[in-house]
Design an enzyme around this catalytic site. Structure first.
Site, PDB file in Angstrom:
ATOM      1  N   ASN A 153      37.680 -45.058  -9.171  1.00 28.25           N
ATOM      2  CA  ASN A 153      38.874 -45.334  -8.359  1.00 28.25           C
ATOM      3  C   ASN A 153      40.087 -44.489  -8.749  1.00 28.25           C
ATOM      4  OD1 ASN A 153      38.927 -46.898 -10.724  1.00 28.25           O
ATOM      5  ND2 ASN A 153      40.318 -48.385  -9.812  1.00 28.25           N
ATOM      6  N   LYS A 176      31.899 -39.102 -19.517  1.00 30.11           N
ATOM      7  CA  LYS A 176      30.898 -39.330 -18.470  1.00 30.11           C
ATOM      8  C   LYS A 176      31.648 -39.925 -17.287  1.00 30.11           C
ATOM      9  CE  LYS A 176      28.314 -41.742 -16.400  1.00 30.11           C
ATOM     10  NZ  LYS A 176      28.331 -41.897 -14.934  1.00 30.11           N
ATOM     11  N   PRO A 177      31.961 -39.081 -16.280  1.00 33.28           N
ATOM     12  CA  PRO A 177      32.689 -39.622 -15.125  1.00 33.28           C
ATOM     13  C   PRO A 177      31.756 -40.415 -14.227  1.00 33.28           C
ATOM     14  CG  PRO A 177      32.201 -37.287 -14.786  1.00 33.28           C
ATOM     15  CD  PRO A 177      31.627 -37.651 -16.141  1.00 33.28           C
ATOM     16  N   GLY A 226      35.415 -49.788 -16.251  1.00 30.89           N
ATOM     17  CA  GLY A 226      34.519 -50.029 -15.120  1.00 30.89           C
ATOM     18  C   GLY A 226      34.386 -51.514 -14.870  1.00 30.89           C
ATOM     19  N   SER A 227      33.297 -51.909 -14.275  1.00 25.79           N
ATOM     20  CA  SER A 227      33.127 -53.309 -13.887  1.00 25.79           C
ATOM     21  C   SER A 227      32.778 -54.176 -15.106  1.00 25.79           C
ATOM     22  CB  SER A 227      32.010 -53.425 -12.846  1.00 25.79           C
ATOM     23  OG  SER A 227      30.786 -53.034 -13.431  1.00 25.79           O
ATOM     24  N   GLU A 248      37.854 -51.736 -20.587  1.00 22.14           N
ATOM     25  CA  GLU A 248      38.890 -52.000 -19.567  1.00 22.14           C
ATOM     26  C   GLU A 248      38.133 -52.342 -18.292  1.00 22.14           C
ATOM     27  OE1 GLU A 248      42.070 -52.070 -20.159  1.00 22.14           O
ATOM     28  OE2 GLU A 248      42.225 -51.044 -22.089  1.00 22.14           O
ATOM     29  N   LEU A 249      38.145 -53.628 -17.903  1.00 20.26           N
ATOM     30  CA  LEU A 249      37.208 -54.104 -16.878  1.00 20.26           C
ATOM     31  C   LEU A 249      37.928 -54.597 -15.620  1.00 20.26           C
ATOM     32  CD1 LEU A 249      34.854 -55.925 -19.411  1.00 20.26           C
ATOM     33  CD2 LEU A 249      34.776 -53.537 -18.641  1.00 20.26           C
ATOM     34  N   CYS A 282      42.304 -51.480 -10.236  1.00 20.85           N
ATOM     35  CA  CYS A 282      41.942 -52.598 -11.114  1.00 20.85           C
ATOM     36  C   CYS A 282      43.079 -53.609 -11.179  1.00 20.85           C
ATOM     37  CB  CYS A 282      41.582 -52.091 -12.505  1.00 20.85           C
ATOM     38  SG  CYS A 282      42.884 -51.108 -13.269  1.00 20.85           S
ATOM     39  N   GLU A 380      36.281 -60.373  -7.796  1.00 21.99           N
ATOM     40  CA  GLU A 380      37.041 -59.146  -7.535  1.00 21.99           C
ATOM     41  C   GLU A 380      36.590 -58.564  -6.194  1.00 21.99           C
ATOM     42  OE1 GLU A 380      36.274 -55.616  -9.978  1.00 21.99           O
ATOM     43  OE2 GLU A 380      38.434 -55.383 -10.204  1.00 21.99           O
TER      44      GLU A 380
HETATM   45  P1  NAD Z   1      30.857 -49.413 -12.806  1.00 18.55           P
HETATM   46  O1  NAD Z   1      30.826 -50.426 -13.883  1.00 18.55           O
HETATM   47  O2  NAD Z   1      29.861 -49.506 -11.721  1.00 18.55           O
HETATM   48  O3  NAD Z   1      30.698 -47.937 -13.429  1.00 18.55           O
HETATM   49  C1  NAD Z   1      31.597 -47.425 -14.387  1.00 18.55           C
HETATM   50  C2  NAD Z   1      30.918 -46.298 -15.150  1.00 18.55           C
HETATM   51  O4  NAD Z   1      29.868 -46.834 -15.959  1.00 18.55           O
HETATM   52  C3  NAD Z   1      30.278 -45.224 -14.275  1.00 18.55           C
HETATM   53  O5  NAD Z   1      30.568 -43.963 -14.835  1.00 18.55           O
HETATM   54  C4  NAD Z   1      28.798 -45.537 -14.379  1.00 18.55           C
HETATM   55  O6  NAD Z   1      27.959 -44.417 -14.164  1.00 18.55           O
HETATM   56  C5  NAD Z   1      28.705 -46.025 -15.802  1.00 18.55           C
HETATM   57  N1  NAD Z   1      27.535 -46.869 -16.129  1.00 18.55           N
HETATM   58  C6  NAD Z   1      26.790 -47.628 -15.301  1.00 18.55           C
HETATM   59  N2  NAD Z   1      25.833 -48.274 -15.995  1.00 18.55           N
HETATM   60  C7  NAD Z   1      25.985 -47.917 -17.297  1.00 18.55           C
HETATM   61  C8  NAD Z   1      25.312 -48.259 -18.518  1.00 18.55           C
HETATM   62  N3  NAD Z   1      24.299 -49.104 -18.524  1.00 18.55           N
HETATM   63  N4  NAD Z   1      25.751 -47.713 -19.661  1.00 18.55           N
HETATM   64  C9  NAD Z   1      26.803 -46.866 -19.651  1.00 18.55           C
HETATM   65  N5  NAD Z   1      27.490 -46.502 -18.555  1.00 18.55           N
HETATM   66  C10 NAD Z   1      27.064 -47.023 -17.381  1.00 18.55           C
HETATM   67  O7  NAD Z   1      32.350 -49.440 -12.236  1.00 18.55           O
HETATM   68  P2  NAD Z   1      32.935 -48.649 -10.974  1.00 18.55           P
HETATM   69  O8  NAD Z   1      32.377 -49.251  -9.741  1.00 18.55           O
HETATM   70  O9  NAD Z   1      32.790 -47.183 -11.201  1.00 18.55           O
HETATM   71  O10 NAD Z   1      34.494 -48.978 -11.089  1.00 18.55           O
HETATM   72  C11 NAD Z   1      35.108 -50.092 -10.487  1.00 18.55           C
HETATM   73  C12 NAD Z   1      35.378 -51.160 -11.523  1.00 18.55           C
HETATM   74  O11 NAD Z   1      36.179 -50.619 -12.567  1.00 18.55           O
HETATM   75  C13 NAD Z   1      36.176 -52.328 -10.971  1.00 18.55           C
HETATM   76  O12 NAD Z   1      35.646 -53.535 -11.465  1.00 18.55           O
HETATM   77  C14 NAD Z   1      37.581 -52.106 -11.521  1.00 18.55           C
HETATM   78  O13 NAD Z   1      38.359 -53.271 -11.651  1.00 18.55           O
HETATM   79  C15 NAD Z   1      37.261 -51.491 -12.859  1.00 18.55           C
HETATM   80  N6  NAD Z   1      38.413 -50.737 -13.373  1.00 18.55           N
HETATM   81  C16 NAD Z   1      39.100 -51.265 -14.427  1.00 18.55           C
HETATM   82  C17 NAD Z   1      40.224 -50.603 -14.906  1.00 18.55           C
HETATM   83  C18 NAD Z   1      41.031 -51.181 -16.061  1.00 18.55           C
HETATM   84  O14 NAD Z   1      41.871 -50.466 -16.595  1.00 18.55           O
HETATM   85  N7  NAD Z   1      40.818 -52.433 -16.459  1.00 18.55           N
HETATM   86  C19 NAD Z   1      40.622 -49.399 -14.324  1.00 18.55           C
HETATM   87  C20 NAD Z   1      39.889 -48.892 -13.258  1.00 18.55           C
HETATM   88  C21 NAD Z   1      38.778 -49.575 -12.782  1.00 18.55           C
END
Ligand code: NAD
Length: 512
Positions: A153, A176-177, A226-227, A248-249, A282, A380
């Site tokens: 995002n 790792k983006p 991420g999530s 940071e979730l 987020c 969410e």
């Molecule tokens: P996601 O969890 O699907 O993916 C995030 C990253 O993790 C990706 O790069 C993905 O390839 C990687 N990944 C997936 N499985 C993995 C594993 N088993 N081991 C290691 N890495 C793995 O999240 P998303 O859909 O890319 O992002 C959206 C989420 O991120 C939302 O829940 C949002 O609230 C959260 N977010 C939080 C913040 C914060 O600062 N708290 C900021 C931005 C986004």
């Protein structure tokens, strides 16, 4: 556009690739390789070999590279913003404020502040009788190799942004983006190379979840954004490796509007902070609680604001307010939450549908008559929706705001800032704004991190860089006796004298 070959040259013989698409048009931009565990191992080896030289440059040497990168961004705004817009489908304005503006600021901030945050700390020894007179120092040493895993995002701010303090502390970093937005990170790698960062100190590993998992196997510390679901898997993997991990979730940020709030500001902010980046923030306002006396007027003002929003594929600056939703599964979550709310009795005041392609869009949506049985108030959504709920008073709003597994951020809107702060202190969230939202992210000296299922650890502030270090405690004895009184051989006289000394020190203060 950053060339993939430049960053992954020699790293991979992977036959697997991922297509990168523009979510606002549905067009494929390019493909990037999915790096394997063997690729990651090779990258980690190169990163570890490069790290000592980077550390030796010291804070000033590293700051020079970061400042050059800041200048590079300033000289290349269109390149940076266009690449973010192309792979996210967001507006130019969002990319400019968050990915471009934040990151440029962060490069300067960490270049300036790293040395202060990581300076040796001298501690007093007079209050430790057995250590009295010794020189006590805390030193922050770089951890070594940091693995940063990012979401889609904010493909620069929330990915490369977390690499900056790690680099400033003297570490090597592999980023790792997200698989859907790798191009912005590749551009950042190109920028850092052009700005004189030694080779392999910063590398980008394109790929999917398996690539992220393989990265965790190689590093000394994990910074994950991420999530919540993936965050749990990341923490399990880091525990197995016994390396620190910071998470940071997700969030479900509540907005509380008190009856004495400046209604125009609150209504403008509600529309903006729930719909910016199509709600895919987020720290988006995901639910709103409004005190009964002003509820109707507030809902009318917010709905008017949302009705005016232009949505579509951005065609340059100032063309649309709301861009695309990133990919089909995200669109389905948004649609599901609205459907679920309507089935349980909610009313849609505006929006409520996804739009036919090309591109992926969901109409900016205002929901009322909502309650906590609905997904839109509990899970969410991460889309352009704003559910608004009437509450009797701020106490009810606080109770409902805290009725969530998440605790990322919250906001309170009131004309009485003292009362606002008192309400803020009752909210279970890592950050709370009064008469504002999201802007705490721009205060780089203010820690930002989630409570409950929203995360662990913080970014920004002192801990935002200290977390990328190992603490080393130094005790230096300068004025040494030939033998300490507690050393061998044990003698009754010395033992009893030591006991008398301890009694003298603590006897009068201890106990009741
Ligand atoms: P996601 O969890 O699907 O993916 C995030 C990253 O993790 C990706 O790069 C993905 O390839 C990687 N990944 C997936 N499985 C993995 C594993 N088993 N081991 C290691 N890495 C793995 O999240 P998303 O859909 O890319 O992002 C959206 C989420 O991120 C939302 O829940 C949002 O609230 C959260 N977010 C939080 C913040 C914060 O600062 N708290 C900021 C931005 C986004």
């Amino acid at each position: 556009m950053a060339s993939v070959e430049q960053t992954t040259a020699g790293c991979t013989d992977s036959a697997t690739t991922i297509a990168v698409e523009n979510p606002a048009t549905g067009e494929q931009i390019t493909t990037v390789p999915v790096l394997s565990a063997a690729d990651l191992e090779a990258m980690a080896g190169r990163a570890r070999a490069a790290q000592p030289g980077w550390e030796e440059l010291g804070f000033d040497g590293r700051a020079r590279v970061l400042r050059r990168a800041q200048k590079w961004m300033l000289d290349n705004p269109d390149r940076v913003i266009d690449i973010v817009v192309s792979e996210t489908g967001k507006t130019h304005e969002d990319a400019q404020l968050a990915d471009f503006g934040y990151t440029m600021t962060a490069l300067g901030f960490w270049a300036k502040e790293a040395a202060g945050y990581l300076a040796d700390e001298r501690l007093p020894s007079w209050n430790n009788p057995l250590a009295a007179g010794k020189k006590l120092t805390i030193r922050y040493a770089p951890v070594g190799l940091i693995g940063v895993i990012g979401p889609w995002n904010y493909p620069i701010a929330n990915s490369f942004g977390d690499c900056i303090p790690a680099l400033a502390a003297g570490n090597s970093v592999i980023l790792k983006p997200s698989e859907v937005t790798p191009l912005s990170s590749l551009l950042m790698a190109e920028m850092m190379r052009e700005c004189g960062l030694p080779e392999y100190v910063f590398q980008v590993a394109t790929g999917d979840g398996a690539t992220g998992a393989a990265l965790i196997e190689q590093v000394d510390c994990v910074m994950f954004t991420g999530s919540t679901k993936t965050g749990r898997a990341v923490m399990r993997a880091a525990a197995e490796k016994l390396v620190p991990c910071y998470l940071e979730l997700g969030g479900k940020d509540p907005m509380i509007v008190c009856a004495d709030a400046n209604l125009d500001r609150a209504a403008n902010a509600a529309a903006f902070y729930s719909m910016n980046n199509a709600g895919q923030v987020c720290i988006s306002i995901e639910r709103c609680y409004v005190e009964s006396p002003i509820y109707d007027e507030f809902v009318r003002k917010v709905t008017d604001n949302v009705l005016k929003l232009r949505q579509g594929a951005p065609q340059g600056v100032g063309t649309v307010e709301v861009g695309a939703v990133i990919f089909p599964p995200q669109l389905e979550i948004v649609a599901d939450h609205v459907r679920d709310a309507v089935e349980k009795g909610a009313k849609v005041l505006t929006g409520g549908h996804s739009r036919p392609g090309p591109g992926r869009f969901y109409e900016p949506t205002v929901l009322v008559d909502v309650d906590h049985s609905m997904k839109c108030m509990q899970e969410e959504t991460f889309g352009p929706t704003l559910p608004i709920m009437r509450v009797a008073d701020a106490d009810e709003a606080v109770r409902l705001a805290n009725d969530s597994e998440y605790g990322l951020q919250a906001s309170v809107w009131t004309g009485d800032v003292k009362r606002g702060e008192a309400i803020a202190r009752r909210l279970q969230a890592g950050s709370v704004c009064v008469n504002d939202a999201q802007m705490n992210y721009a205060a780089l000296n203010l820690p930002m991190g989630g409570w409950k299922a929203s995360g662990m650890g913080t970014r920004h502030g002192a801990n935002g860089i200290r977390k990328y270090t190992k603490v080393q405690s130094l005790l230096i004895t300068r004025y040494a006796l030939k033998r300490e009184p507690f050393m061998f051989p044990y003698r009754p006289g010395r033992t009893l004298a030591l006991r008398r000394m301890l009694k003298l020190l603590y006897g009068r203060r201890s106990g009741d």
